[in-house]
Design a protein around this motif. Structure first.
Motif, PDB file in Angstrom:
ATOM      1  N   ILE A  53       0.745  -1.260  -0.122  1.00 25.96           N
ATOM      2  CA  ILE A  53       0.084  -0.080   0.022  1.00 25.96           C
ATOM      3  C   ILE A  53       1.072   1.353  -0.001  1.00 25.96           C
ATOM      4  O   ILE A  53       0.503   2.286  -0.652  1.00 25.96           O
ATOM      5  N   PHE A  54       1.892   1.322   1.009  1.00 24.01           N
ATOM      6  CA  PHE A  54       2.829   2.354   0.799  1.00 24.01           C
ATOM      7  C   PHE A  54       3.584   2.410  -0.566  1.00 24.01           C
ATOM      8  O   PHE A  54       3.678   3.630  -0.884  1.00 24.01           O
ATOM      9  N   PRO A  84      -8.478  -2.496   5.230  1.00 24.36           N
ATOM     10  CA  PRO A  84      -7.839  -3.341   4.419  1.00 24.36           C
ATOM     11  C   PRO A  84      -9.049  -3.174   2.968  1.00 24.36           C
ATOM     12  O   PRO A  84      -9.978  -2.988   2.981  1.00 24.36           O
ATOM     13  N   PRO A  85      -8.434  -3.546   1.736  1.00 24.24           N
ATOM     14  CA  PRO A  85      -9.157  -3.402   0.402  1.00 24.24           C
ATOM     15  C   PRO A  85     -10.081  -4.582   0.489  1.00 24.24           C
ATOM     16  O   PRO A  85      -9.719  -5.378   1.164  1.00 24.24           O
ATOM     17  N   LEU A  90      -5.858  -2.248  -6.349  1.00 27.04           N
ATOM     18  CA  LEU A  90      -5.611  -1.166  -5.537  1.00 27.04           C
ATOM     19  C   LEU A  90      -5.500   0.047  -6.561  1.00 27.04           C
ATOM     20  O   LEU A  90      -4.984  -0.274  -7.596  1.00 27.04           O
ATOM     21  N   MET A  91      -5.710   1.247  -6.139  1.00 29.47           N
ATOM     22  CA  MET A  91      -5.513   2.341  -7.003  1.00 29.47           C
ATOM     23  C   MET A  91      -5.005   3.574  -6.139  1.00 29.47           C
ATOM     24  O   MET A  91      -5.494   3.692  -5.096  1.00 29.47           O
ATOM     25  N   ALA A  92      -4.185   4.428  -6.518  1.00 29.59           N
ATOM     26  CA  ALA A  92      -3.782   5.393  -5.916  1.00 29.59           C
ATOM     27  C   ALA A  92      -3.755   6.629  -6.703  1.00 29.59           C
ATOM     28  O   ALA A  92      -3.383   6.673  -7.964  1.00 29.59           O
ATOM     29  N   VAL A 110      -5.421   6.082  -1.586  1.00 26.82           N
ATOM     30  CA  VAL A 110      -5.420   4.825  -1.949  1.00 26.82           C
ATOM     31  C   VAL A 110      -6.583   4.242  -1.660  1.00 26.82           C
ATOM     32  O   VAL A 110      -7.104   4.381  -0.622  1.00 26.82           O
ATOM     33  N   CYS A 111      -7.173   3.554  -2.726  1.00 26.86           N
ATOM     34  CA  CYS A 111      -8.497   3.135  -2.546  1.00 26.86           C
ATOM     35  C   CYS A 111      -8.638   1.633  -3.601  1.00 26.86           C
ATOM     36  O   CYS A 111      -7.823   1.445  -3.960  1.00 26.86           O
ATOM     37  N   ASP A 112      -9.700   1.040  -3.377  1.00 26.27           N
ATOM     38  CA  ASP A 112      -9.904  -0.220  -4.415  1.00 26.27           C
ATOM     39  C   ASP A 112     -10.909   0.307  -5.266  1.00 26.27           C
ATOM     40  O   ASP A 112     -11.695   1.346  -5.319  1.00 26.27           O
TER      41      ASP A 112
END
Length: 134
Positions: A53-54, A84-85, A90-92, A110-112
């Motif tokens: 995620i980072f 958690p997604p 994952l999209m940033a 950051v999301c899904d």
């Protein structure tokens, strides 16, 4: 901004490439990256590893900031993990908040693909002289 030129330059980031992170869009001070969640991204608790995620957030910042300022390195980062997604991707999204002659501040969401807010990152970057060539 020539997106193909940006993608070609950042293909040299072997760590990001190995994680499956791709650049979806890039412009001066803004960028969207994504990655399909794979088994290699999961930790022992069977959720996406915080480092993944980072990394997607940090890379998205790097693309956005370097597209605008030419040669930027990260000075500091602050990440808040929200949840958690739930989805499969994952999209940033990075966007510049402010900039001076030598520093810039970015926010990265950051999301899904389902809209789950996974994390929020603030990044302070140092604007170096010269250009990295994108």
């Amino acid at each position: 901004m020539d997106i193909e030129r940006v993608k070609k330059f950042f293909e040299r980031d072997r760590f990001v490439k190995g994680l499956g992170i791709v650049i979806d869009s890039a412009d001066e001070g803004e960028c969207v990256c994504s990655a399909v969640i794979e088994d290699k991204h999961l930790n022992a608790g069977n959720v996406v590893q915080g480092g993944m995620i980072f990394t997607i957030a940090d890379f998205t910042f790097a693309v956005a900031a370097n597209c605008k300022h030419g040669n930027v390195v990260s000075l500091s980062n602050n990440i808040t993990y929200n949840r958690p997604p739930k989805g499969a991707k994952l999209m940033a999204r990075a966007k510049e908040i402010s900039a001076t002659r030598r520093t810039c501040l970015y926010g990265v969401q950051v999301c899904d693909e389902l809209g789950t807010n996974v994390a929020y990152v603030t990044v302070t970057g140092f604007i170096k002289e010269g250009s990295i060539g994108i």
